[in-house]
Design a protein around this motif. Structure first.
Motif, PDB file in Angstrom:
ATOM      1  N   MET A 137       0.851  -1.200   0.000  1.00  0.00           N
ATOM      2  CA  MET A 137       0.000   0.000   0.000  1.00  0.00           C
ATOM      3  C   MET A 137       0.892   1.258   0.000  1.00  0.00           C
ATOM      4  N   ASN A 138       0.540   2.245  -0.817  1.00  0.00           N
ATOM      5  CA  ASN A 138       1.306   3.491  -0.841  1.00  0.00           C
ATOM      6  C   ASN A 138       0.736   4.451   0.197  1.00  0.00           C
ATOM      7  N   ASN A 139       1.457   4.618   1.313  1.00  0.00           N
ATOM      8  CA  ASN A 139       0.963   5.558   2.327  1.00  0.00           C
ATOM      9  C   ASN A 139       1.857   6.792   2.417  1.00  0.00           C
TER      10      ASN A 139
ATOM     11  N   ILE B 188       5.534  14.350  15.363  1.00  0.00           N
ATOM     12  CA  ILE B 188       4.420  14.807  14.518  1.00  0.00           C
ATOM     13  C   ILE B 188       4.394  13.996  13.224  1.00  0.00           C
ATOM     14  N   ILE B 189       5.562  13.808  12.623  1.00  0.00           N
ATOM     15  CA  ILE B 189       5.614  13.077  11.356  1.00  0.00           C
ATOM     16  C   ILE B 189       5.172  11.629  11.553  1.00  0.00           C
ATOM     17  N   ILE B 190       5.655  11.020  12.623  1.00  0.00           N
ATOM     18  CA  ILE B 190       5.289   9.618  12.862  1.00  0.00           C
ATOM     19  C   ILE B 190       3.782   9.502  13.129  1.00  0.00           C
ATOM     20  N   SER B 191       3.223  10.401  13.976  1.00  0.00           N
ATOM     21  CA  SER B 191       1.777  10.278  14.255  1.00  0.00           C
ATOM     22  C   SER B 191       0.940  10.598  13.034  1.00  0.00           C
ATOM     23  N   ALA B 192       1.421  11.515  12.185  1.00  0.00           N
ATOM     24  CA  ALA B 192       0.646  11.842  10.990  1.00  0.00           C
ATOM     25  C   ALA B 192       0.608  10.649  10.044  1.00  0.00           C
ATOM     26  N   LYS B 193       1.635   9.832  10.088  1.00  0.00           N
ATOM     27  CA  LYS B 193       1.664   8.668   9.198  1.00  0.00           C
ATOM     28  C   LYS B 193       0.928   7.465   9.800  1.00  0.00           C
ATOM     29  N   GLU B 194       0.855   7.437  11.128  1.00  0.00           N
ATOM     30  CA  GLU B 194       0.257   6.284  11.800  1.00  0.00           C
ATOM     31  C   GLU B 194      -1.197   5.990  11.443  1.00  0.00           C
ATOM     32  N   PRO B 195      -2.075   7.018  11.370  1.00  0.00           N
ATOM     33  CA  PRO B 195      -3.475   6.697  11.088  1.00  0.00           C
ATOM     34  C   PRO B 195      -3.620   5.855   9.831  1.00  0.00           C
ATOM     35  N   GLU B 196      -2.756   6.094   8.854  1.00  0.00           N
ATOM     36  CA  GLU B 196      -2.798   5.298   7.625  1.00  0.00           C
ATOM     37  C   GLU B 196      -2.478   3.844   7.944  1.00  0.00           C
ATOM     38  N   GLY B 197      -1.434   3.658   8.754  1.00  0.00           N
ATOM     39  CA  GLY B 197      -1.020   2.307   9.101  1.00  0.00           C
ATOM     40  C   GLY B 197      -2.112   1.588   9.890  1.00  0.00           C
ATOM     41  N   ALA B 198      -2.806   2.376  10.759  1.00  0.00           N
ATOM     42  CA  ALA B 198      -3.826   1.773  11.611  1.00  0.00           C
ATOM     43  C   ALA B 198      -5.107   1.461  10.847  1.00  0.00           C
ATOM     44  N   LYS B 199      -5.242   2.007   9.631  1.00  0.00           N
ATOM     45  CA  LYS B 199      -6.467   1.796   8.846  1.00  0.00           C
ATOM     46  C   LYS B 199      -6.761   0.316   8.636  1.00  0.00           C
ATOM     47  N   ALA B 200      -5.691  -0.446   8.448  1.00  0.00           N
ATOM     48  CA  ALA B 200      -5.854  -1.879   8.195  1.00  0.00           C
ATOM     49  C   ALA B 200      -6.539  -2.559   9.375  1.00  0.00           C
ATOM     50  N   PHE B 201      -6.466  -1.914  10.553  1.00  0.00           N
ATOM     51  CA  PHE B 201      -7.022  -2.521  11.761  1.00  0.00           C
ATOM     52  C   PHE B 201      -8.408  -1.991  12.106  1.00  0.00           C
ATOM     53  N   LEU B 202      -8.955  -1.127  11.251  1.00  0.00           N
ATOM     54  CA  LEU B 202     -10.311  -0.638  11.509  1.00  0.00           C
ATOM     55  C   LEU B 202     -11.257  -1.835  11.503  1.00  0.00           C
ATOM     56  N   ALA B 203     -12.233  -1.784  12.419  1.00  0.00           N
ATOM     57  CA  ALA B 203     -13.154  -2.922  12.530  1.00  0.00           C
ATOM     58  C   ALA B 203     -13.774  -3.267  11.181  1.00  0.00           C
ATOM     59  N   GLU B 204     -14.139  -2.242  10.411  1.00  0.00           N
ATOM     60  CA  GLU B 204     -14.810  -2.521   9.127  1.00  0.00           C
ATOM     61  C   GLU B 204     -13.885  -3.251   8.145  1.00  0.00           C
ATOM     62  N   ASN B 205     -12.574  -3.073   8.317  1.00  0.00           N
ATOM     63  CA  ASN B 205     -11.632  -3.777   7.438  1.00  0.00           C
ATOM     64  C   ASN B 205     -11.236  -5.141   8.004  1.00  0.00           C
ATOM     65  N   MET B 206     -11.717  -5.426   9.204  1.00  0.00           N
ATOM     66  CA  MET B 206     -11.323  -6.678   9.870  1.00  0.00           C
ATOM     67  C   MET B 206     -12.475  -7.684   9.893  1.00  0.00           C
ATOM     68  N   LYS B 207     -13.590  -7.339   9.194  1.00  0.00           N
ATOM     69  CA  LYS B 207     -14.789  -8.194   9.275  1.00  0.00           C
ATOM     70  C   LYS B 207     -14.484  -9.640   8.912  1.00  0.00           C
ATOM     71  N   GLU B 208     -13.725  -9.807   7.820  1.00  0.00           N
ATOM     72  CA  GLU B 208     -13.426 -11.180   7.364  1.00  0.00           C
ATOM     73  C   GLU B 208     -12.651 -11.952   8.410  1.00  0.00           C
ATOM     74  N   ARG B 209     -11.713 -11.251   9.069  1.00  0.00           N
ATOM     75  CA  ARG B 209     -10.904 -11.937  10.084  1.00  0.00           C
ATOM     76  C   ARG B 209     -11.755 -12.330  11.284  1.00  0.00           C
ATOM     77  N   ILE B 210     -12.707 -11.448  11.636  1.00  0.00           N
ATOM     78  CA  ILE B 210     -13.581 -11.749  12.778  1.00  0.00           C
ATOM     79  C   ILE B 210     -14.417 -12.997  12.436  1.00  0.00           C
TER      80      ILE B 210
END
Ligand code: 5GP
Length: 222
Positions: A1-3, A182-204
């Motif tokens: 993924m290009n973040n 600041i730079i690390i936190s600004a980039k983190e939300p992108e990384g955490a997107k993969a863990f959003l509940a809506e993206n984890m439905k299949e795993r659940i």
């Protein structure tokens, strides 16, 4: 993924933005955009390194050809960010950093709302004045020019409210650490997107189904 993220940094002149960015480059790999400007080079500045120093005719031609991501007039000179290198680097997955004043910064944010805007404040107007006076001893700037810079700085600082992040450059070590955070936190939300509940439905579903069938494919280490 290009973040890859586009970072826009603004700071009044005399805030030590150049030093901070230099420190950051030791640890982070990003493309630092080289702007075009119609102002004359200062002593020590190198064409195509500090700026692309061009005349007004070429600047206008670049505007006509839609060659700028943004452009603005600042203290009687024109400044613009060449569009192609920014887009190429982002597409290749590399973070891009623009060091531009607020008029240009908001043009970029309007075109790319995902851009991260960071404003660097001096500890106080008095300390900025002291820094500008110190610098004038070598640059030869007159007290009138310094007053003009201070007035411009005040107008720029008034726009800091609208930025995503604001930090102070008082102590260099602390400022470098803040900027990294600041730079690390600004980039983190992108990384955490993969863990959003809506993206984890299949795993659940998978976990629940495994529980039902009794199959156990986990790799948990106890
Ligand atoms: P200086 O002439 O002191 O190098 O820069 C004056 C101001 O222009 C600084 O605030 C700097 O961040 C800003 N600047 C430099 N390049 C650009 C650019 O491409 N676009 C805009 N809008 N501002 C720029």
């Amino acid at each position: 993924m290009n973040n890859a993220r586009l970072f826009i940094i603004s700071a009044p002149s005399g805030c030590g933005k150049g030093t901070l960015i230099g420190e950051l480059r030791k640890e982070f790999d990003f493309f630092l955009s080289v702007s075009c400007t119609t102002r004359a080079p200062r002593i020590g500045e190198v064409d195509k390194v500090n700026y692309n120093f061009i005349d007004e005719q070429l600047f206008n031609k670049m505007i006509e050809q839609d060659g700028f991501l943004e452009h603005a007039c600042f203290s009687g000179n024109h400044y613009g960010t060449p569009k192609a290198p920014v887009e190429e680097n982002l597409a290749a997955g590399r973070d891009v950093l623009l060091e531009i004043e607020p008029q240009g910064a908001f043009q970029v944010k309007a075109k790319r709302p995902d851009a991260v805007m960071l404003f660097i404040l001096p500890p106080s107007m008095a300390s900025l004045e002291r820094r500008l006076n110190r610098r004038a001893q070598t640059s030869g700037e007159t007290p009138e020019q310094i007053s003009k810079r201070l007035a411009t700085a005040r107008a720029d600082i008034e726009r800091a409210y609208e930025y995503d992040y604001v930090m102070i450059n008082g102590d260099l070590e602390k400022a470098v650490a803040d900027m990294k955070n600041i730079i690390i936190s600004a980039k983190e939300p992108e990384g955490a997107k993969a863990f959003l509940a809506e993206n984890m439905k299949e795993r659940i579903d998978e976990v629940l189904n495994n529980a039902q069938t009794g199959s156990d494919t986990d790799t948990e280490k106890q």
